[in-house]
Write a protein that holds these residues in place. Structure first.
Motif, PDB file in Angstrom:
ATOM      1  N   TYR A  88     -10.706   4.637  26.731  1.00 47.49           N
ATOM      2  CA  TYR A  88     -12.101   4.206  26.901  1.00 47.49           C
ATOM      3  C   TYR A  88     -12.309   2.804  26.347  1.00 47.49           C
ATOM      4  O   TYR A  88     -12.992   1.984  26.967  1.00 47.49           O
ATOM      5  CB  TYR A  88     -13.037   5.209  26.211  1.00 47.49           C
TER       6      TYR A  88
ATOM      7  N   ARG B 290     -13.674  -0.224  28.594  1.00 45.95           N
ATOM      8  CA  ARG B 290     -14.970  -0.796  28.244  1.00 45.95           C
ATOM      9  C   ARG B 290     -14.901  -2.292  28.020  1.00 45.95           C
ATOM     10  O   ARG B 290     -15.779  -3.034  28.419  1.00 45.95           O
ATOM     11  CB  ARG B 290     -15.536  -0.125  26.996  1.00 45.95           C
TER      12      ARG B 290
ATOM     13  N   VAL C 136     -25.801  -1.336  26.698  1.00 49.68           N
ATOM     14  CA  VAL C 136     -24.845  -0.738  27.622  1.00 49.68           C
ATOM     15  C   VAL C 136     -23.734  -0.026  26.838  1.00 49.68           C
ATOM     16  O   VAL C 136     -23.316   1.077  27.200  1.00 49.68           O
ATOM     17  CB  VAL C 136     -24.262  -1.815  28.570  1.00 49.68           C
TER      18      VAL C 136
ATOM     19  N   GLU D 291     -22.793   3.873  27.140  1.00 51.83           N
ATOM     20  CA  GLU D 291     -21.419   4.257  27.465  1.00 51.83           C
ATOM     21  C   GLU D 291     -20.807   5.129  26.378  1.00 51.83           C
ATOM     22  O   GLU D 291     -20.077   6.084  26.683  1.00 51.83           O
ATOM     23  CB  GLU D 291     -20.561   3.008  27.672  1.00 51.83           C
ATOM     24  N   ASP D 292     -21.079   4.814  25.123  1.00 46.46           N
ATOM     25  CA  ASP D 292     -20.561   5.624  24.021  1.00 46.46           C
ATOM     26  C   ASP D 292     -21.096   7.053  24.073  1.00 46.46           C
ATOM     27  O   ASP D 292     -20.344   8.009  23.897  1.00 46.46           O
ATOM     28  CB  ASP D 292     -20.904   4.995  22.673  1.00 46.46           C
TER      29      ASP D 292
ATOM     30  N   PHE E 206     -19.412   8.789  26.900  1.00 43.48           N
ATOM     31  CA  PHE E 206     -18.015   9.096  26.578  1.00 43.48           C
ATOM     32  C   PHE E 206     -17.914  10.300  25.661  1.00 43.48           C
ATOM     33  O   PHE E 206     -17.084  11.182  25.876  1.00 43.48           O
ATOM     34  CB  PHE E 206     -17.316   7.898  25.916  1.00 43.48           C
TER      35      PHE E 206
END
Length: 130
Positions: free
Chosen positions: A29, A33, A41, A45-46, A49
């Protein structure tokens, strides 16, 4: 009734493997990323994930030890994840970057070899190089 020793050992082993699996997914990841992204963002995304990682770990534990989630399962997952990130993560990131680079090169070579006959046919029909 207490669990047998071999069952407890397998639960601990699979918990440690789940922590290592989570660390490897986190390394992948981080590679995907990148670093020059907006903070909002990155936060979104975290969150996405970690939701995906929780589902993957739960599925892994469901198939390996019937999702027995005792306190020591979480403890050993955190310990193995911490050890993975501390000692193995840099090695795995380098390996994953080389693997991605090699697969990209392999894909380009296969794609160019696949396209070449069509380029030759196009050139013979039109007389152009494109």
């Amino acid at each position: 009734m207490p669990l047998k020793t071999d069952v407890q050992f397998s639960i601990i082993l699979y918990a440690m493997l789940a922590g290592i699996l989570t660390g490897a997914m986190f390394d992948l990841y981080r590679i995907i990323r990148g670093s020059n992204v907006n903070k909002i963002v990155i936060a979104i995304e975290d969150i996405l994930f970690w939701i995906l990682a929780a589902m993957a770990v739960f599925t892994f534990l469901l198939y390996t030890n019937y999702a027995f989630l005792g306190a020591y399962v979480y403890i050993f997952m955190i310990i193995s994840l911490t050890l993975y990130i501390r000692f193995i993560s840099n090695i795995c990131i380098k390996f994953e970057l080389k693997l991605i680079s090699a697969s990209g090169k392999m894909f380009r070579v296969i794609f160019k070899n696949f396209i070449y006959p069509f380029k030759v046919i196009f050139h013979n029909i039109t007389g152009k190089n494109n």
